[in-house]
Design a protein around this motif. Structure first.
Motif, PDB file in Angstrom:
ATOM      1  N   GLU A  74       0.776   8.081  -1.519  1.00 34.11           N
ATOM      2  CA  GLU A  74       0.515   8.816  -2.751  1.00 34.11           C
ATOM      3  C   GLU A  74       1.406  10.049  -2.841  1.00 34.11           C
ATOM      4  O   GLU A  74       1.744  10.661  -1.841  1.00 34.11           O
ATOM      5  CB  GLU A  74      -0.949   9.248  -2.809  1.00 34.11           C
ATOM      6  N   LYS A 132       2.639   5.719  -5.010  1.00 35.57           N
ATOM      7  CA  LYS A 132       1.471   5.412  -5.806  1.00 35.57           C
ATOM      8  C   LYS A 132       1.151   6.645  -6.646  1.00 35.57           C
ATOM      9  O   LYS A 132       1.173   7.762  -6.132  1.00 35.57           O
ATOM     10  CB  LYS A 132       0.272   5.083  -4.909  1.00 35.57           C
ATOM     11  N   ASN A 150       0.873  -1.157   0.000  1.00 30.82           N
ATOM     12  CA  ASN A 150       0.000   0.000   0.000  1.00 30.82           C
ATOM     13  C   ASN A 150       0.920   1.219   0.000  1.00 30.82           C
ATOM     14  O   ASN A 150       1.355   1.676   1.046  1.00 30.82           O
ATOM     15  CB  ASN A 150      -0.900  -0.021   1.237  1.00 30.82           C
TER      16      ASN A 150
END
Length: 129
Positions: free
Chosen positions: A45, A126, A42
């Motif tokens: 960002e 990400k 995960n």
């Protein structure tokens, strides 16, 4: 007077058009293969896009429980051995770290990279959508 029968032929022009339209549709809607990750991560960002490294690279991935080097799960001892085999010290090292990894583990990884003189790091995030 006798009627002459005309032979019926199938006009192929519309069929060719349909085939090309279907081909274009499937090319546009297909999903191309993305980078395969050795671990489920995960990633945090980022607001700005990064550059893609095109030459040979080493890839390190880390989550809370596992560590992977070039798509193979390793521990820190095995990673130390793998990093010692790298001769080109300017080799780009792509690092993907799950955002839930403990800070101590990240420092341990960076210490290993520093020990082997691998300073060309790229931290992957990400992509913002």
């Amino acid at each position: 007077m006798m009627r002459r029968r005309e032979s019926l032929t199938l006009d192929m022009t519309p069929l060719v058009d349909v085939v090309f339209l279907l081909l274009i549709f499937f090319l546009v809607t297909s999903v191309f293969k993305k980078d395969e990750l050795a671990l489920l991560l995960n990633l945090p960002e980022g607001k700005e896009g990064g550059k893609m490294v095109k030459k040979k690279e080493a890839i390190i991935e880390m989550n809370r429980d596992s560590l992977a080097f070039n798509d193979h799960t390793v521990d820190f001892k095995k990673l130390d051995e793998e990093l010692s085999r790298i001769e080109e010290k300017s080799l780009p090292v792509i690092v993907r770290i799950d955002k839930k990894v403990e800070y101590e583990q990240i420092i341990k990884l960076f210490d290993l990279l520093k020990k082997h003189g691998l300073n060309n790091l790229a931290l992957v995030e990400k992509a913002a959508q």
